[in-house]
Write a protein that holds these residues in place. Structure first.
Motif, PDB file in Angstrom:
ATOM      1  N   ARG A  31       7.713   9.911  -3.859  1.00  0.00           N
ATOM      2  CA  ARG A  31       7.225   8.720  -3.163  1.00  0.00           C
ATOM      3  C   ARG A  31       6.478   7.846  -4.165  1.00  0.00           C
ATOM      4  N   HIS A  32       6.928   6.594  -4.273  1.00  0.00           N
ATOM      5  CA  HIS A  32       6.265   5.619  -5.144  1.00  0.00           C
ATOM      6  C   HIS A  32       5.433   4.704  -4.269  1.00  0.00           C
ATOM      7  N   LEU A  33       4.155   4.611  -4.567  1.00  0.00           N
ATOM      8  CA  LEU A  33       3.241   3.714  -3.866  1.00  0.00           C
ATOM      9  C   LEU A  33       2.881   2.589  -4.829  1.00  0.00           C
ATOM     10  N   ALA A  34       3.364   1.396  -4.525  1.00  0.00           N
ATOM     11  CA  ALA A  34       3.074   0.242  -5.381  1.00  0.00           C
ATOM     12  C   ALA A  34       1.617  -0.173  -5.205  1.00  0.00           C
ATOM     13  N   ASN A  35       1.063  -0.776  -6.243  1.00  0.00           N
ATOM     14  CA  ASN A  35      -0.322  -1.236  -6.156  1.00  0.00           C
ATOM     15  C   ASN A  35      -0.422  -2.417  -5.190  1.00  0.00           C
ATOM     16  N   LYS A  36      -1.633  -2.733  -4.792  1.00  0.00           N
ATOM     17  CA  LYS A  36      -1.844  -3.807  -3.807  1.00  0.00           C
ATOM     18  C   LYS A  36      -1.354  -5.161  -4.322  1.00  0.00           C
ATOM     19  N   ALA A  37      -1.545  -5.425  -5.623  1.00  0.00           N
ATOM     20  CA  ALA A  37      -1.103  -6.699  -6.191  1.00  0.00           C
ATOM     21  C   ALA A  37       0.415  -6.863  -6.094  1.00  0.00           C
ATOM     22  N   SER A  38       1.137  -5.750  -6.075  1.00  0.00           N
ATOM     23  CA  SER A  38       2.599  -5.786  -5.955  1.00  0.00           C
ATOM     24  C   SER A  38       3.061  -5.688  -4.507  1.00  0.00           C
ATOM     25  N   GLY A  39       2.133  -5.704  -3.593  1.00  0.00           N
ATOM     26  CA  GLY A  39       2.490  -5.665  -2.177  1.00  0.00           C
ATOM     27  C   GLY A  39       2.232  -4.339  -1.494  1.00  0.00           C
ATOM     28  N   GLY A  40       1.894  -3.312  -2.266  1.00  0.00           N
ATOM     29  CA  GLY A  40       1.562  -2.016  -1.675  1.00  0.00           C
ATOM     30  C   GLY A  40       2.716  -1.317  -0.976  1.00  0.00           C
ATOM     31  N   SER A  41       3.933  -1.631  -1.361  1.00  0.00           N
ATOM     32  CA  SER A  41       5.096  -1.026  -0.706  1.00  0.00           C
ATOM     33  C   SER A  41       5.212   0.460  -1.035  1.00  0.00           C
ATOM     34  N   VAL A  42       5.900   1.174  -0.155  1.00  0.00           N
ATOM     35  CA  VAL A  42       6.156   2.599  -0.325  1.00  0.00           C
ATOM     36  C   VAL A  42       7.663   2.790  -0.435  1.00  0.00           C
ATOM     37  N   ARG A  43       8.090   3.527  -1.457  1.00  0.00           N
ATOM     38  CA  ARG A  43       9.522   3.776  -1.667  1.00  0.00           C
ATOM     39  C   ARG A  43       9.726   5.265  -1.874  1.00  0.00           C
TER      40      ARG A  43
END
Length: 75
Positions: A31-43
């Motif tokens: 599971r990749h959790l993007a940082n908040k600046a990148s939108g905070g998406s989960v993949r």
């Protein structure tokens, strides 16, 4: 759904990668959790697919390190 997770790597920008096991299905994935600046998406990426994506990133190196730690060293 019951999940067990282990953080693999957190970048200096705040992205993080986790090894996840779904206890109901037995599926293992990253599971990749993007940082908040990148939108905070989960993949979520299947472990097999993740391993074929490369070996250069520190998140990939950590998965390979964990796998190799399962094999005892010959002394």
């Amino acid at each position: 759904m019951s999940l067990d997770t282990r953080q693999l790597y957190e970048s200096s920008t705040g992205d993080s990668w986790h090894l996840v096991r779904d206890n109901d299905s037995g599926e293992v994935f990253v599971r990749h959790l993007a940082n908040k600046a990148s939108g905070g998406s989960v993949r979520d990426v299947g472990l097999g697919v993740f391993l074929t994506l490369g070996r250069d990133g520190p998140e990939h190196q950590e998965v390979w390190r964990l796998i190799s730690s399962l094999i005892p060293r010959a002394d």
